[in-house]
Design a protein around this motif. Structure first.
Motif, mmCIF file in Angstrom:
data_model
loop_
_atom_site.group_PDB
_atom_site.id
_atom_site.type_symbol
_atom_site.label_atom_id
_atom_site.label_comp_id
_atom_site.label_asym_id
_atom_site.label_seq_id
_atom_site.Cartn_x
_atom_site.Cartn_y
_atom_site.Cartn_z
ATOM 1 N N HIS A 9 -7.687 6.866 -2.462
ATOM 2 C CA HIS A 9 -8.648 6.872 -0.970
ATOM 3 C C HIS A 9 -8.594 6.967 -0.043
ATOM 4 C CE1 HIS A 9 -10.991 10.107 -2.835
ATOM 5 N NE2 HIS A 9 -11.476 10.220 -3.493
ATOM 6 N N ASP A 10 -8.102 5.121 0.098
ATOM 7 C CA ASP A 10 -8.005 4.232 0.649
ATOM 8 C C ASP A 10 -7.091 2.706 0.091
ATOM 9 O OD1 ASP A 10 -8.316 2.611 3.341
ATOM 10 O OD2 ASP A 10 -10.379 3.567 3.423
ATOM 11 N N HIS A 11 -7.620 1.915 1.021
ATOM 12 C CA HIS A 11 -7.247 0.471 0.938
ATOM 13 C C HIS A 11 -8.094 -0.498 1.749
ATOM 14 C CE1 HIS A 11 -4.177 -3.394 0.224
ATOM 15 N NE2 HIS A 11 -5.552 -4.056 0.068
ATOM 16 N N ARG A 13 -7.569 3.683 6.343
ATOM 17 C CA ARG A 13 -6.912 4.839 6.265
ATOM 18 C C ARG A 13 -7.721 5.210 7.588
ATOM 19 N NH1 ARG A 13 -6.036 9.253 4.228
ATOM 20 N NH2 ARG A 13 -5.979 8.600 1.517
ATOM 21 N N ASP A 53 -2.867 4.131 8.644
ATOM 22 C CA ASP A 53 -2.577 3.664 8.183
ATOM 23 C C ASP A 53 -1.812 4.070 6.758
ATOM 24 O OD1 ASP A 53 -1.524 1.684 9.837
ATOM 25 O OD2 ASP A 53 -3.010 0.473 9.206
ATOM 26 N N LEU A 54 -2.949 5.300 6.256
ATOM 27 C CA LEU A 54 -2.090 5.587 4.992
ATOM 28 C C LEU A 54 -2.525 7.519 5.346
ATOM 29 C CD1 LEU A 54 -4.944 4.299 2.506
ATOM 30 C CD2 LEU A 54 -2.623 4.513 2.223
ATOM 31 N N THR A 108 -4.841 10.196 -6.502
ATOM 32 C CA THR A 108 -5.156 10.417 -5.172
ATOM 33 C C THR A 108 -5.393 8.963 -4.663
ATOM 34 O OG1 THR A 108 -6.452 12.368 -4.876
ATOM 35 C CG2 THR A 108 -6.840 10.947 -2.871
ATOM 36 N N THR A 155 0.786 -0.963 -0.463
ATOM 37 C CA THR A 155 -0.295 0.003 0.097
ATOM 38 C C THR A 155 1.128 1.273 0.264
ATOM 39 O OG1 THR A 155 -1.727 -1.255 1.303
ATOM 40 C CG2 THR A 155 -2.214 1.077 0.817
ATOM 41 N N SER A 193 -10.980 -0.139 6.539
ATOM 42 C CA SER A 193 -10.326 0.992 6.254
ATOM 43 C C SER A 193 -8.630 1.006 6.410
ATOM 44 C CB SER A 193 -11.030 1.820 5.942
ATOM 45 O OG SER A 193 -10.180 3.175 6.166
ATOM 46 N N GLN A 233 0.992 4.302 -2.982
ATOM 47 C CA GLN A 233 0.786 5.583 -2.045
ATOM 48 C C GLN A 233 1.880 6.395 -2.331
ATOM 49 O OE1 GLN A 233 1.103 6.112 2.135
ATOM 50 N NE2 GLN A 233 -0.791 7.525 1.064
#
Length: 146
Positions: free
Chosen positions: A127-129, A141, A145-146, A125, A112, A139, A116
């Motif tokens: 947004h999330d994983h 995020r 973790d994001l 962008t 991830t 999530s 990123q």
């Protein structure tokens, strides 16, 4: 999973696909989680990327890789190349854990971070994983973790 359950899942996935085509703005995070929970399931790990336009409308849900019961190979270069080819502005990474435990592995977190970093370089962008387990999704995020 029974044949009847598989049929229901396929029908639900078709309904959701029609819904996203008619209502392309991903305005509800719960709708995204519900979609992922249904679309990314199975007895082996599958890795999907939701490619989005500038207004967060779904361009495409692409299954970029299918793995084994506990691993799915993901190549950040291919994920990012596809984003550029689709003229995507943003993406959401999604994969399942057939074990049912959606907690991310060290490999999930590392991959991830690589994607990123590539997104940032290319002006995309991330947004999330989202990791789909049995009955719940995580999530990255939301976990910080994001």
């Amino acid at each position: 999973m029974t044949e009847q359950e598989q049929t229901v899942i396929l029908e639900a996935r078709e309904i959701l696909a029609r819904y996203f085509n008619q209502n392309p703005l991903l305005t509800s995070w719960q709708a995204v989680l519900d979609y992922c929970a249904i679309a990314v399931r199975g007895e082996v790990e599958c890795f999907h990327v939701l490619y989005l336009d500038r207004k967060n409308r779904l361009i495409s849900d692409v299954r970029v890789s299918v793995g084994t019961v506990d691993h799915v190979p993901v190549y950040p270069r291919e994920v990012l190349k596809c984003a550029l080819l689709m003229n995507a502005s943003a993406l959401i990474l999604v994969h399942n854990h057939p074990s049912g435990d959606p907690e991310p592995s060290d490999a999930d977190l590392k991959m991830t971070k690589e994607i990123q970093k590539g997104c940032k370089t290319l002006g995309l962008t991330l947004h999330d994983h989202i990791i789909v387990g049995a009955g719940r999704e995580i999530s990255l995020r939301a976990r910080g973790d994001l």
